[in-house]
Design a protein around this motif. Structure first.
Motif, PDB file in Angstrom:
ATOM      1  N   ARG G  45     130.250  15.476 -39.774  1.00 20.08           N
ATOM      2  CA  ARG G  45     130.326  14.341 -41.038  1.00 20.08           C
ATOM      3  C   ARG G  45     131.580  13.645 -40.808  1.00 20.08           C
TER       4      ARG G  45
ATOM      5  N   MET H   1     140.114  23.370 -38.877  1.00 19.45           N
ATOM      6  CA  MET H   1     139.654  22.057 -39.158  1.00 19.45           C
ATOM      7  C   MET H   1     139.685  21.051 -37.860  1.00 19.45           C
ATOM      8  N   LEU H   2     138.507  20.254 -37.877  1.00 25.19           N
ATOM      9  CA  LEU H   2     138.223  19.671 -36.714  1.00 25.19           C
ATOM     10  C   LEU H   2     138.519  18.021 -36.858  1.00 25.19           C
ATOM     11  N   PHE H   3     138.939  17.644 -35.706  1.00 22.41           N
ATOM     12  CA  PHE H   3     139.342  16.325 -35.561  1.00 22.41           C
ATOM     13  C   PHE H   3     138.573  15.704 -34.402  1.00 22.41           C
ATOM     14  N   HIS H   4     138.032  14.282 -34.478  1.00 26.27           N
ATOM     15  CA  HIS H   4     137.411  13.609 -33.194  1.00 26.27           C
ATOM     16  C   HIS H   4     138.524  12.692 -32.591  1.00 26.27           C
ATOM     17  N   ARG H  41     138.916  22.011 -28.423  1.00 25.45           N
ATOM     18  CA  ARG H  41     137.755  22.531 -28.299  1.00 25.45           C
ATOM     19  C   ARG H  41     136.802  21.972 -27.381  1.00 25.45           C
ATOM     20  N   ILE H  55     137.383  16.888 -29.149  1.00 28.82           N
ATOM     21  CA  ILE H  55     137.164  17.740 -30.238  1.00 28.82           C
ATOM     22  C   ILE H  55     138.494  18.621 -30.634  1.00 28.82           C
ATOM     23  N   ASP H  60     146.328  21.826 -39.224  1.00 22.72           N
ATOM     24  CA  ASP H  60     146.505  20.649 -40.268  1.00 22.72           C
ATOM     25  C   ASP H  60     147.180  19.381 -39.450  1.00 22.72           C
ATOM     26  N   ASN H  61     147.171  18.217 -40.186  1.00 23.74           N
ATOM     27  CA  ASN H  61     147.601  16.921 -39.589  1.00 23.74           C
ATOM     28  C   ASN H  61     148.509  17.139 -38.504  1.00 23.74           C
ATOM     29  N   VAL H  81     142.243   8.690 -34.220  1.00 24.06           N
ATOM     30  CA  VAL H  81     141.752   9.981 -34.588  1.00 24.06           C
ATOM     31  C   VAL H  81     140.743   9.850 -35.658  1.00 24.06           C
ATOM     32  N   THR H  82     140.150  10.602 -35.812  1.00 20.23           N
ATOM     33  CA  THR H  82     139.016  10.523 -37.044  1.00 20.23           C
ATOM     34  C   THR H  82     138.838  12.047 -37.363  1.00 20.23           C
ATOM     35  N   PRO H  83     139.060  12.286 -38.833  1.00 14.68           N
ATOM     36  CA  PRO H  83     138.961  13.595 -39.369  1.00 14.68           C
ATOM     37  C   PRO H  83     137.525  13.873 -39.663  1.00 14.68           C
ATOM     38  N   LEU H  84     136.915  15.227 -39.411  1.00 15.74           N
ATOM     39  CA  LEU H  84     135.498  15.599 -39.255  1.00 15.74           C
ATOM     40  C   LEU H  84     135.325  16.650 -40.434  1.00 15.74           C
ATOM     41  N   CYS H  85     134.140  16.725 -40.902  1.00 19.04           N
ATOM     42  CA  CYS H  85     133.930  18.091 -41.726  1.00 19.04           C
ATOM     43  C   CYS H  85     132.571  18.526 -41.367  1.00 19.04           C
TER      44      CYS H  85
ATOM     45  N   MET I   1     148.515  18.386 -47.490  1.00 18.70           N
ATOM     46  CA  MET I   1     147.923  17.579 -46.392  1.00 18.70           C
ATOM     47  C   MET I   1     147.692  16.291 -46.668  1.00 18.70           C
ATOM     48  N   ASN I  61     140.095  18.636 -44.602  1.00 18.34           N
ATOM     49  CA  ASN I  61     139.286  17.485 -44.424  1.00 18.34           C
ATOM     50  C   ASN I  61     138.127  17.891 -45.162  1.00 18.34           C
TER      51      ASN I  61
END
Lengths: 96, 96, 96, 96, 96, 96, 96, 96, 96, 96
Positions: G45, H1-4, H41, H55, H60-61, H81-85, I1, I61
């Protein structure tokens, strides 16, 4: 006849600072002369940018192009012109 | 304190023409009242578009938002605000 | 005085086809009348689009806005106007 | 067969002014030769920009590309081509 | 003479599904007829989109516009046309 | 498996013309070799631009990237890749 | 063979909520089936949006289009596909 | 915590090739170290571009910014950067 | 954050005004509750727009997405999220 | 009176690293002085970018332009200013 003109200035970092200063001084003198003649009605600085919004009052398109292309900083500007006309809600007689 | 405001109006085709006409009449009265008060300094029609460029002279950001959000056509407008200040080349004392 | 005008037409699918046909017929008559008067110098279809590039020859900005805003399809058009002037390389006396 | 061509010129500030002047002179001569031959029907200056809108009348796509890619200023131009055809409302027999 | 055509289809959700199905069937028949005639050289689906890239081989701009504007789904398409010519590196005699 | 590839070439004006000429000659030889092998199915010049639309027929994404990144002009290109598949209306068996 | 897919969902406010709920339930079942089969490797998401980034692992372009165009919410999605290949710095054997 | 994370690399043509080669080698070592630690990742090459989709899995940020701003090629990258969940349809426990 | 969030609200003109008023009241209550809890640190109106810039302070996130997707006006918002971290020049201990 | 300011910094690779370091040090000192004075309320780093979002609290537009145009890195910044006002849902007395 009124035109809305946006000017964005981008002087290359490689330009000799003295040459740049001379151009900027000429630009100011040229602008003020046109303002006093009534051709360049308004000039406002856009906050935080090396850019301005201006209103020109000219005879026709050709005169506007001549005035703009003679700007000392013209080679370093991105200019965008929008033709204006009197707004039906305007209360000012001279805003057209 | 001056602000440059662009307003693009897009009244939906589905709106009752009578309602639209009333809104447009109210918009005109509201605009002229603000122009006469000095708050709405200039309004120009952009040629070929249902849009205008305007200059507002207000006390602060809050006053500007209050004036704009009370526009009768506000729900049908796309508004873009740019803060202005005196241009160092300006010869007009009141253009800031 | 010449202006380049791009018109993109987008008639909503919900519009009554008969009403649409009437508007289109009126648009054609209006356009041809202006072309014959010399005000609307050129109109070309953009291939594959419901759009045209046109050249108008008018007295001033106000006349251009009046002509455009009276287009029968005006409420369904997106219009973009660009002021033109004589190109220094042009060999045509009347292209300005 | 007609094409609408937009040309934006951006001569780098680092180019030797003499070389630039020669290119611009060649460009003008080349353009005028094509205008006289009827291939380059119209050229208009866009007010306030180092750019033009032009109309070309050529045999086919290949001829247009040959004409454009031989422009002396071609390496410094951004060109955008739009194919045109006769507009159903046009009253001019030769605008297609 | 070849043209690159991008077609993006957007059939409104409010369109009667039966009407939509008929239009899509007509579109397919029309496309295949033009493909067999050699006018519509290629058609490829863009993966994940209701869109295609196509190559047309026509006599001139006017023929291309006629073919495109007769597409049964034309009122629901956004079309973008790019004129092509032979690439100097091409080894195919017929790709121009 | 087919891919649509757009290549925009922008050789910097500062590049030694001889080096540029060598790169362009290598690019042509490389392209023609791939065309003859069937990997590079089509290449068309976009009229008025130093750019092409191409169709590649490769085993998989990895092969496409290898072919593109080995282009002699790759460091001076902006490349955009779109995966294609057979269009349901296509009459050509090999267009997928 | 891996593809990066961005899906933006925009269900019209006019859609019957029950129909929408059924489509969303079908979408979830369909997605999970493809995830379990290994075709749909990842789905994340995008925070604050009704959108996702996904990674698909498919045989070829055709299979990807078939999987995407069968999504129950496909008519309400804007999809953008990017072909991927192994990065030379990757330490994962299966990321290609 | 994942980020694209999307990284577009643009090494200036004027950079000394040896310096560039050293930076690229350091970039690879740095990337592989972070991949092995589990922080980075995934990394995939975008076909036809000097760019990647990645990914990251971070605390954290602040940690993400530290990792990105230490990339040897950071001064030559455009990063988005795009935060993912976790997606509600995901079947993977570790994709959040 | 911390996260920077831009929210643009576009309530359809067709929505029942009473329903809209209820949603807006719920939105206000929900926002104020989150502000008092410290999760929603700041909210500012963008002058002239039905939009705001906000700063959120969340655990991760996932929490941010949960807070945003529960906004009563969420179905009518376009939201854009940007992850923030402490600026090296900041003098505030709590701005990270 | 509050303003939202986005600053994107792009120091040219050709700038002498020592000069750059001095400018960056001056920038930090100048920023911290303004923060301590209360004029520059917040500054946050955008993750992965050489950019920040800031909140300024100034008397008027003129003061904001003066503060921004005196930034030591101003010639290398792209700045975008958005006027803010109190949000009707805000619970903070000082956020306007």
């Amino acid at each position: 006849m009124l035109f809305h003109v946006q000017m964005d200035v981008q002087i290359p970092h490689s330009l000799d600072p003295e040459v740049a200063a001379q151009l900027i001084a000429k630009e100011k003198a040229y602008s003020q002369e046109l303002q006093r003649s009534g051709k360049w009605r308004h000039i406002w600085r856009i906050v935080g940018e090396y850019a301005n919004y201006s209103i020109f009052d000219v005879e026709d398109n050709a005169e506007l192009h001549q005035l703009l292309s003679n700007l000392p900083l013209y080679p370093f500007m991105k200019i965008s012109v929008t033709p204006l006309c009197r707004h039906p809600s305007s209360v000012r007689e001279d805003d057209s």
